[in-house]
Design an enzyme around this catalytic site. Structure first.
Site, short mmCIF file in Angstrom:
data_model
loop_
_atom_site.label_atom_id
_atom_site.label_comp_id
_atom_site.label_asym_id
_atom_site.label_seq_id
_atom_site.Cartn_x
_atom_site.Cartn_y
_atom_site.Cartn_z
N SER A 65 0.79 -1.24 0.00
CA SER A 65 0.00 0.00 0.00
C SER A 65 0.82 1.29 0.00
O SER A 65 0.25 2.36 -0.19
CB SER A 65 -0.94 0.02 1.20
OG SER A 65 -2.03 -0.81 0.93
N LYS A 68 0.30 3.36 -2.91
CA LYS A 68 -0.87 4.26 -3.04
C LYS A 68 -0.43 5.73 -3.12
O LYS A 68 -1.11 6.55 -3.73
CB LYS A 68 -1.85 4.03 -1.88
CG LYS A 68 -2.55 2.65 -1.96
CD LYS A 68 -3.44 2.39 -0.77
CE LYS A 68 -4.41 1.24 -0.97
NZ LYS A 68 -3.96 -0.07 -0.57
N TYR A 191 -2.80 -2.29 -10.73
CA TYR A 191 -2.76 -1.96 -9.30
C TYR A 191 -1.92 -3.01 -8.54
O TYR A 191 -1.10 -2.67 -7.69
CB TYR A 191 -4.19 -1.89 -8.74
CG TYR A 191 -4.27 -1.97 -7.23
CD1 TYR A 191 -4.08 -0.83 -6.44
CD2 TYR A 191 -4.49 -3.20 -6.58
CE1 TYR A 191 -4.13 -0.91 -5.06
CE2 TYR A 191 -4.54 -3.28 -5.20
CZ TYR A 191 -4.37 -2.14 -4.44
OH TYR A 191 -4.39 -2.22 -3.07
N TYR A 242 -4.68 3.65 7.83
CA TYR A 242 -6.03 3.06 7.81
C TYR A 242 -6.81 3.36 9.08
O TYR A 242 -6.77 4.48 9.56
CB TYR A 242 -5.94 1.54 7.56
CG TYR A 242 -5.17 1.25 6.31
CD1 TYR A 242 -5.71 1.60 5.08
CD2 TYR A 242 -3.91 0.72 6.35
CE1 TYR A 242 -5.01 1.39 3.91
CE2 TYR A 242 -3.19 0.50 5.18
CZ TYR A 242 -3.75 0.84 3.98
OH TYR A 242 -3.06 0.64 2.84
N VAL A 260 0.94 -3.77 3.88
CA VAL A 260 0.79 -5.05 4.59
C VAL A 260 2.02 -5.94 4.61
O VAL A 260 2.07 -6.89 5.38
CB VAL A 260 -0.37 -5.94 4.05
CG1 VAL A 260 -1.70 -5.58 4.64
CG2 VAL A 260 -0.36 -6.05 2.57
O1 DON Z 1 -4.54 -4.65 -2.23
C1 DON Z 1 -4.10 -5.19 -1.22
O2 DON Z 1 -4.83 -5.72 -0.40
C2 DON Z 1 -2.59 -5.20 -1.01
N1 DON Z 1 -1.90 -5.32 -2.26
C3 DON Z 1 -2.14 -3.96 -0.33
C4 DON Z 1 -2.87 -3.69 0.97
C5 DON Z 1 -2.05 -3.03 1.99
O3 DON Z 1 -0.84 -2.95 1.92
C6 DON Z 1 -2.78 -2.54 3.18
N2 DON Z 1 -1.87 -2.19 4.20
N3 DON Z 1 -1.47 -1.91 5.16
#
Ligand code: DON
Length: 306
Positions: A65, A68, A191, A242, A260
């Site tokens: 993320s 983003k 994405y 988040y 994540v």
């Molecule tokens: O889209 C997703 O769920 C993952 N590629 C990225 C989510 C993420 O990193 C949320 N983080 N803390």
């Protein structure tokens, strides 16, 4: 001689024994569950060019993320602010990062740092297909990180793309409310590739310093407007962690964006870029040790921007 800002206490913060038995690896992306939970790194680079690198700081992990930030920045370069923010608002949700809830009840995307928002940013980036868009994104990121060879971890990409049913559901909801105009699979593929870009804490701390320096990189080149940097840092403060963003802002006070896989990119405006990495995460998707390192850095070095 110039006196360094950081002293040995930064090593003590990094080496402190910390318990993260409450956490887990991001196993909803099967390939990510294979990561060594003991990896740990911290990089800091200041506007005075003081650089701290500790632990596995050259280890390249998938940015997840943290991408983003780059997706939104490039969407804002490719489109006007009005166009982007007509589709994506800038409000925190307090919901999990991959929630579909508000897309059904409120019919809008709350912010660019949840999955729905980043899928929308991705769709607004120019390029005829996922490959062309990812090449543009990689080039864009290399301006921030001073690294030409930006790679994608294909195993993690495949693993996530095959199992990304939640993101597929979000994409179809986005299509149903008119936010996503292009092909769902092509956009999801782009994405997911963006999330699978690999960088080290050292690379990401440099990217953080670019944001802290209002868009100017280490070579002195402007890579982002000051206006976009301010938007980005404001959103990191309110939405970057988040449904833990409020707690992080009140206890740490450093604008940050987590992923994540265990990275947390932090920006102390005008002063420094920071990146920590440790893969064991909370249910909210934030690195447990990373959050604690930030808290100690903030307390001991008085980095709280408030
Ligand atoms: O889209 C997703 O769920 C993952 N590629 C990225 C989510 C993420 O990193 C949320 N983080 N803390």
């Amino acid at each position: 001689m110039k006196k360094n800002f950081f002293d040995n206490r930064v090593y003590d913060i990094f080496n402190k024994e910390r318990d993260c038995c409450e956490g887990h690896l991001a196993s909803y992306i099967p390939e990510l569950a294979k990561i060594n939970p003991n990896l740990k790194a911290l990089s800091i680079i200041t506007s005075e060019k003081e650089e701290i690198n500790i632990g596995n700081y050259n280890y390249k992990f998938t940015i997840q993320s943290i991408s983003k930030i780059f997706l939104l920045a490039l969407a804002l370069i490719d489109n006007s602010e009005e166009e982007v923010f007509s589709k994506i608002s800038v409000e925190p949700t307090g919901d999990p990062f991959n929630s579909t809830l508000r897309l059904e009840t409120n019919q809008k995307v709350f912010n660019p740092f949840i999955n729905a928002g980043a899928l929308a940013s991705a769709s607004m980036i120019k390029g005829k297909n996922a490959e062309e868009k990812i090449e543009r994104l990689k080039k864009f990121i290399s301006n921030f990180t001073d690294r030409e060879d930006i790679d994608i971890d294909r195993d993690i990409y495949e693993s996530e793309y095959k199992t990304a049913n939640k993101n597929r559901a979000i994409s179809y909801l986005l299509k149903s409310i008119g936010v996503l105009e292009n092909d769902v699979e092509e956009n999801l593929s782009f994405y997911t590739m963006a999330c699978s870009i690999t960088l080290s804490t050292r690379d990401l701390a440099k990217a953080g310093l670019v944001l802290a320096s209002r868009g100017v990189n280490l070579k002195g080149e402007r890579v982002l407007s000051s206006k976009i940097c301010k938007i980005m840092i404001a959103l990191m403060t309110t939405c970057g962690m988040y449904d833990h963003s409020g707690s992080f802002a009140t206890s740490v006070g450093i604008p940050a964006k987590s992923g994540v896989s265990g990275g947390i990119l932090g920006v102390v405006p005008k002063r420094m870029g920071i990146c920590s990495f440790s893969p064991v995460i909370t249910n909210q998707g934030n690195s447990i040790i990373g959050v604690e390192i930030y808290k100690d850095l903030s307390d001991i070095y008085e980095l709280n921007i408030f």
